[in-house]
Scaffold this motif. Structure first.
Motif, PDB file in Angstrom:
ATOM      1  N   UNK A  75     -20.545  24.663 -40.679  1.00 19.11           N
ATOM      2  CA  UNK A  75     -20.171  23.395 -40.036  1.00 19.11           C
ATOM      3  C   UNK A  75     -18.658  23.189 -40.062  1.00 19.11           C
ATOM      4  N   UNK A  76     -18.015  23.507 -41.203  1.00 16.58           N
ATOM      5  CA  UNK A  76     -16.579  23.290 -41.317  1.00 16.58           C
ATOM      6  C   UNK A  76     -15.767  24.334 -40.556  1.00 16.58           C
ATOM      7  N   UNK A  77     -16.251  25.558 -40.472  1.00 18.64           N
ATOM      8  CA  UNK A  77     -15.497  26.630 -39.828  1.00 18.64           C
ATOM      9  C   UNK A  77     -15.708  26.725 -38.320  1.00 18.64           C
ATOM     10  N   UNK A  78     -16.853  26.307 -37.842  1.00 20.62           N
ATOM     11  CA  UNK A  78     -17.221  26.469 -36.422  1.00 20.62           C
ATOM     12  C   UNK A  78     -16.134  26.008 -35.444  1.00 20.62           C
ATOM     13  N   UNK A  79     -15.505  24.846 -35.653  1.00 20.99           N
ATOM     14  CA  UNK A  79     -14.492  24.401 -34.684  1.00 20.99           C
ATOM     15  C   UNK A  79     -13.299  25.362 -34.554  1.00 20.99           C
ATOM     16  N   UNK A  80     -13.024  26.170 -35.557  1.00 19.08           N
ATOM     17  CA  UNK A  80     -11.876  27.075 -35.524  1.00 19.08           C
ATOM     18  C   UNK A  80     -12.204  28.402 -34.841  1.00 19.08           C
ATOM     19  N   UNK A  81     -13.473  28.615 -34.546  1.00 17.00           N
ATOM     20  CA  UNK A  81     -13.886  29.888 -33.950  1.00 17.00           C
ATOM     21  C   UNK A  81     -14.637  29.677 -32.647  1.00 17.00           C
ATOM     22  N   UNK A  82     -14.546  28.477 -32.066  1.00 14.73           N
ATOM     23  CA  UNK A  82     -15.288  28.166 -30.834  1.00 14.73           C
ATOM     24  C   UNK A  82     -14.698  28.881 -29.640  1.00 14.73           C
ATOM     25  N   UNK A 101     -17.514  34.140 -40.698  1.00 13.49           N
ATOM     26  CA  UNK A 101     -18.344  34.828 -41.696  1.00 13.49           C
ATOM     27  C   UNK A 101     -19.824  34.845 -41.335  1.00 13.49           C
ATOM     28  N   UNK A 102     -20.495  35.877 -41.831  1.00 10.08           N
ATOM     29  CA  UNK A 102     -21.962  35.978 -41.707  1.00 10.08           C
ATOM     30  C   UNK A 102     -22.509  36.101 -43.124  1.00 10.08           C
ATOM     31  N   UNK A 120      -9.642  31.302 -35.721  1.00 12.85           N
ATOM     32  CA  UNK A 120      -9.075  31.653 -37.011  1.00 12.85           C
ATOM     33  C   UNK A 120      -8.667  30.362 -37.721  1.00 12.85           C
ATOM     34  N   UNK A 121      -8.906  30.316 -39.023  1.00  9.11           N
ATOM     35  CA  UNK A 121      -8.475  29.176 -39.826  1.00  9.11           C
ATOM     36  C   UNK A 121      -7.341  29.609 -40.724  1.00  9.11           C
ATOM     37  N   UNK A 122      -6.303  28.770 -40.832  1.00  9.61           N
ATOM     38  CA  UNK A 122      -5.131  29.043 -41.673  1.00  9.61           C
ATOM     39  C   UNK A 122      -4.861  27.856 -42.574  1.00  9.61           C
ATOM     40  N   UNK A 123      -4.444  28.148 -43.801  1.00  8.22           N
ATOM     41  CA  UNK A 123      -4.065  27.089 -44.746  1.00  8.22           C
ATOM     42  C   UNK A 123      -2.988  27.639 -45.665  1.00  8.22           C
ATOM     43  N   UNK A 124      -2.389  26.760 -46.434  1.00  7.55           N
ATOM     44  CA  UNK A 124      -1.423  27.227 -47.426  1.00  7.55           C
ATOM     45  C   UNK A 124      -1.430  26.315 -48.633  1.00  7.55           C
ATOM     46  N   UNK A 125      -1.035  26.879 -49.754  1.00  6.93           N
ATOM     47  CA  UNK A 125      -0.891  26.134 -50.996  1.00  6.93           C
ATOM     48  C   UNK A 125       0.285  26.717 -51.758  1.00  6.93           C
TER      49      UNK A 125
END
Length: 135
Positions: free
Chosen positions: A128-135, A84-85, A1-6
């Motif tokens: 490429x950017x998301x893969x490390x968060x779902x490995x 995502x797919x 899972x990826x998390x961010x905030x603004x």
């Protein structure tokens, strides 16, 4: 899972006569959070569109818990809960300055090839950017 905030400040034009955030503006806050989340990943929504892929919203759910108020600095927390797919889901939590949860929501967006106007797979650069968060 990826998390961010603004963060974003509630402008007068975003409120109703009671100086509460008008309910329709939460969709805009979701978009702010979504675009900034992708930017924090290193992914440019603008560059994706230039490459011929867009992401229209196909579903949105919102829960109003407390009112956002004029001039408050809101924190928008965003999660991408699943890899995502052809679609991508974003979950939102919006907090006021007292760190009270005032709104939750979820949007589903679909990747669309702009030339064919048909659904397509998630862009490889986003993979490429998301893969490390779902490995």
């Amino acid at each position: 899972m990826f998390e961010a905030q603004t963060k974003t400040r509630v402008r007068y034009s975003e409120t109703d006569q009671m100086k509460y955030v008008y309910y329709g503006n939460y969709a805009m806050y979701y978009e702010i959070g979504r675009v900034e989340t992708l930017r924090q990943l290193g992914f440019s929504y603008n560059e994706m569109e230039k490459s011929g892929i867009m992401m229209p919203v196909i579903n949105m759910n919102t829960n109003y818990l407390l009112p956002g108020k004029y001039d408050e600095l809101l924190t928008i927390k965003v999660k991408i809960p699943t890899f995502p797919k052809a679609k991508i889901i974003f979950e939102y939590e919006i907090f006021n300055e007292q760190n009270q949860l005032i709104n939750t929501g979820e949007t589903t967006l679909v990747f669309i090839n702009m030339a064919s106007n048909r659904p397509c797979r998630v862009p490889e650069q986003l993979v490429k950017f998301l893969k490390p968060y779902f490995a």
